[in-house]
Design a protein around this motif. Structure first.
Motif, PDB file in Angstrom:
ATOM      1  N   PHE A 105      -0.318  15.984 -11.579  1.00 34.29           N
ATOM      2  CA  PHE A 105      -1.406  15.486 -12.414  1.00 34.29           C
ATOM      3  C   PHE A 105      -2.261  14.439 -11.711  1.00 34.29           C
ATOM      4  N   ASP A 106      -1.749  13.837 -10.631  1.00 34.74           N
ATOM      5  CA  ASP A 106      -2.509  12.822  -9.909  1.00 34.74           C
ATOM      6  C   ASP A 106      -1.883  12.617  -8.534  1.00 34.74           C
ATOM      7  N   THR A 107      -2.700  12.142  -7.598  1.00 40.32           N
ATOM      8  CA  THR A 107      -2.213  11.886  -6.248  1.00 40.32           C
ATOM      9  C   THR A 107      -3.205  10.995  -5.505  1.00 40.32           C
ATOM     10  N   SER A 108      -2.721  10.372  -4.463  1.00 39.17           N
ATOM     11  CA  SER A 108      -3.592   9.611  -3.574  1.00 39.17           C
ATOM     12  C   SER A 108      -3.960  10.444  -2.350  1.00 39.17           C
ATOM     13  N   ARG A 109      -3.405  11.629  -2.239  1.00 43.12           N
ATOM     14  CA  ARG A 109      -3.582  12.471  -1.059  1.00 43.12           C
ATOM     15  C   ARG A 109      -4.554  13.627  -1.340  1.00 43.12           C
ATOM     16  N   ALA A 110      -5.666  13.656  -0.611  1.00 41.19           N
ATOM     17  CA  ALA A 110      -6.687  14.687  -0.810  1.00 41.19           C
ATOM     18  C   ALA A 110      -6.134  16.093  -0.596  1.00 41.19           C
ATOM     19  N   ASP A 111      -5.267  16.273   0.420  1.00 46.80           N
ATOM     20  CA  ASP A 111      -4.737  17.607   0.686  1.00 46.80           C
ATOM     21  C   ASP A 111      -3.890  18.116  -0.477  1.00 46.80           C
ATOM     22  N   VAL A 112      -3.134  17.221  -1.118  1.00 46.14           N
ATOM     23  CA  VAL A 112      -2.324  17.605  -2.270  1.00 46.14           C
ATOM     24  C   VAL A 112      -3.234  17.922  -3.459  1.00 46.14           C
TER      25      VAL A 112
ATOM     26  N   THR B  83       0.876  -1.160   0.000  1.00 43.17           N
ATOM     27  CA  THR B  83       0.000   0.000   0.000  1.00 43.17           C
ATOM     28  C   THR B  83       0.918   1.216   0.000  1.00 43.17           C
ATOM     29  N   ILE B  84       0.665   2.117  -0.961  1.00 42.17           N
ATOM     30  CA  ILE B  84       1.503   3.314  -1.076  1.00 42.17           C
ATOM     31  C   ILE B  84       0.639   4.566  -1.150  1.00 42.17           C
ATOM     32  N   GLU B  85       1.236   5.673  -0.773  1.00 42.63           N
ATOM     33  CA  GLU B  85       0.718   7.001  -1.070  1.00 42.63           C
ATOM     34  C   GLU B  85       1.618   7.531  -2.181  1.00 42.63           C
ATOM     35  N   TYR B  86       1.067   8.369  -3.068  1.00 42.25           N
ATOM     36  CA  TYR B  86       1.876   8.882  -4.159  1.00 42.25           C
ATOM     37  C   TYR B  86       1.412  10.270  -4.591  1.00 42.25           C
ATOM     38  N   VAL B  87       2.336  10.989  -5.193  1.00 45.46           N
ATOM     39  CA  VAL B  87       2.040  12.243  -5.877  1.00 45.46           C
ATOM     40  C   VAL B  87       2.719  12.123  -7.233  1.00 45.46           C
ATOM     41  N   GLY B  88       1.934  12.241  -8.315  1.00 43.59           N
ATOM     42  CA  GLY B  88       2.469  12.171  -9.669  1.00 43.59           C
ATOM     43  C   GLY B  88       2.598  13.567 -10.250  1.00 43.59           C
ATOM     44  N   ARG B  89       3.797  13.862 -10.780  1.00 46.10           N
ATOM     45  CA  ARG B  89       4.070  15.180 -11.356  1.00 46.10           C
ATOM     46  C   ARG B  89       4.682  15.022 -12.740  1.00 46.10           C
ATOM     47  N   PHE B  90       4.535  16.058 -13.551  1.00 46.57           N
ATOM     48  CA  PHE B  90       5.288  16.138 -14.798  1.00 46.57           C
ATOM     49  C   PHE B  90       6.662  16.696 -14.450  1.00 46.57           C
ATOM     50  N   GLU B  91       7.570  16.654 -15.384  1.00 46.10           N
ATOM     51  CA  GLU B  91       8.929  17.127 -15.121  1.00 46.10           C
ATOM     52  C   GLU B  91       8.977  18.610 -14.751  1.00 46.10           C
ATOM     53  N   ASP B  92       7.972  19.382 -15.177  1.00 47.29           N
ATOM     54  CA  ASP B  92       7.945  20.809 -14.834  1.00 47.29           C
ATOM     55  C   ASP B  92       7.380  21.062 -13.441  1.00 47.29           C
ATOM     56  N   GLY B  93       7.005  19.984 -12.715  1.00 47.44           N
ATOM     57  CA  GLY B  93       6.502  20.111 -11.358  1.00 47.44           C
ATOM     58  C   GLY B  93       4.986  20.128 -11.245  1.00 47.44           C
ATOM     59  N   THR B  94       4.270  20.192 -12.357  1.00 43.97           N
ATOM     60  CA  THR B  94       2.812  20.207 -12.335  1.00 43.97           C
ATOM     61  C   THR B  94       2.280  18.869 -11.837  1.00 43.97           C
TER      62      THR B  94
ATOM     63  N   ASP C  71     -13.842  14.876  -4.687  1.00 40.94           N
ATOM     64  CA  ASP C  71     -13.763  15.396  -3.319  1.00 40.94           C
ATOM     65  C   ASP C  71     -12.822  14.502  -2.515  1.00 40.94           C
ATOM     66  N   ASP C  72     -12.658  14.797  -1.230  1.00 38.06           N
ATOM     67  CA  ASP C  72     -11.697  14.072  -0.394  1.00 38.06           C
ATOM     68  C   ASP C  72     -11.879  12.564  -0.432  1.00 38.06           C
ATOM     69  N   ALA C  73     -13.121  12.098  -0.538  1.00 37.24           N
ATOM     70  CA  ALA C  73     -13.394  10.658  -0.522  1.00 37.24           C
ATOM     71  C   ALA C  73     -12.841   9.938  -1.750  1.00 37.24           C
ATOM     72  N   ASP C  74     -12.514  10.679  -2.806  1.00 39.58           N
ATOM     73  CA  ASP C  74     -11.998  10.062  -4.033  1.00 39.58           C
ATOM     74  C   ASP C  74     -10.496   9.807  -3.983  1.00 39.58           C
ATOM     75  N   TYR C  75      -9.851  10.198  -2.897  1.00 38.38           N
ATOM     76  CA  TYR C  75      -8.406  10.035  -2.773  1.00 38.38           C
ATOM     77  C   TYR C  75      -8.101   9.075  -1.641  1.00 38.38           C
ATOM     78  N   ALA C  76      -7.288   8.064  -1.933  1.00 37.65           N
ATOM     79  CA  ALA C  76      -6.943   7.057  -0.929  1.00 37.65           C
ATOM     80  C   ALA C  76      -5.633   6.396  -1.329  1.00 37.65           C
ATOM     81  N   ALA C  77      -4.969   5.815  -0.340  1.00 39.59           N
ATOM     82  CA  ALA C  77      -3.746   5.057  -0.611  1.00 39.59           C
ATOM     83  C   ALA C  77      -4.063   3.957  -1.614  1.00 39.59           C
ATOM     84  N   LEU C  78      -3.060   3.563  -2.363  1.00 37.65           N
ATOM     85  CA  LEU C  78      -3.205   2.580  -3.438  1.00 37.65           C
ATOM     86  C   LEU C  78      -2.610   1.246  -2.988  1.00 37.65           C
ATOM     87  N   SER C  79      -3.416   0.184  -3.067  1.00 39.59           N
ATOM     88  CA  SER C  79      -2.953  -1.160  -2.699  1.00 39.59           C
ATOM     89  C   SER C  79      -2.932  -2.037  -3.932  1.00 39.59           C
TER      90      SER C  79
END
Length: 157
Positions: free
Chosen positions: A23-30, A10-21, A43-51
């Motif tokens: 594009f996806d995350t498992s973290r609602a705050d991000v 199970t992981i948390e992640y933040v996906g970015r393009f090389e310019d730092g933008t 909304d917040d319920a749509d974001y969760a750790a990925l297993s």
């Protein structure tokens, strides 16, 4: 213990393009901080750790490979080239349609950005509309892009 092929993780992640933008995350705050919730209608319920199971093809290859050898609680930033993510952009997957034919097939007038579902199961986006043609790109929206992921291993099973 170090992660091996076949382990459940199970992981948390933040996906970015090389310019730092982001594009996806498992973290609602991000997602909220980067405007993803508003842009994607989530909304917040749509974001969760990925297993998933490492090596089972449930996630892009570049993340699968990077996790091998990591440990629970470990964090890493990884760069994933197109060939280990969604592939290179393939010009053969960009198709042109007559505007009348397109509208008859889709049931809507063509406009750039319109997402379409083809009868053969492909999904695409209208990228251009001209008087004589409608261009639809059936490549994955992230094809051809190097992706950067900040990952945190929450659990290894």
């Amino acid at each position: 213990m170090a992660i091996e092929q076949g382990d459940g993780v199970t992981i948390e992640y933040v996906g970015r393009f090389e310019d730092g933008t982001v594009f996806d995350t498992s973290r609602a705050d991000v997602a909220n901080r980067h405007g993803l919730q508003e842009a994607q209608g989530t909304d917040d319920a749509d974001y969760a750790a990925l297993s998933f199971t490492v090596g089972a093809g449930e996630i892009i290859e570049g993340i699968d490979e990077a996790l091998v050898g990591m440990r629970e609680g470990e964090e890493a930033t990884i760069r994933v080239p197109p060939e280990k993510a969604y592939g290179d952009h393939d010009p053969q997957r960009v198709r042109e349609y007559d505007p009348e034919t397109f509208e008859a097939m889709v049931g809507k007038a063509p406009e750039p950005g319109l997402h379409v579902h083809a009868e053969n199961g492909l999904h695409g986006d209208v990228t251009a509309v001209r008087d004589d043609a409608v261009e639809v790109d059936f490549n994955h929206e992230l094809a051809g892009r190097t992706l950067v992921f900040d990952i945190e291993v929450l659990e290894v099973r």
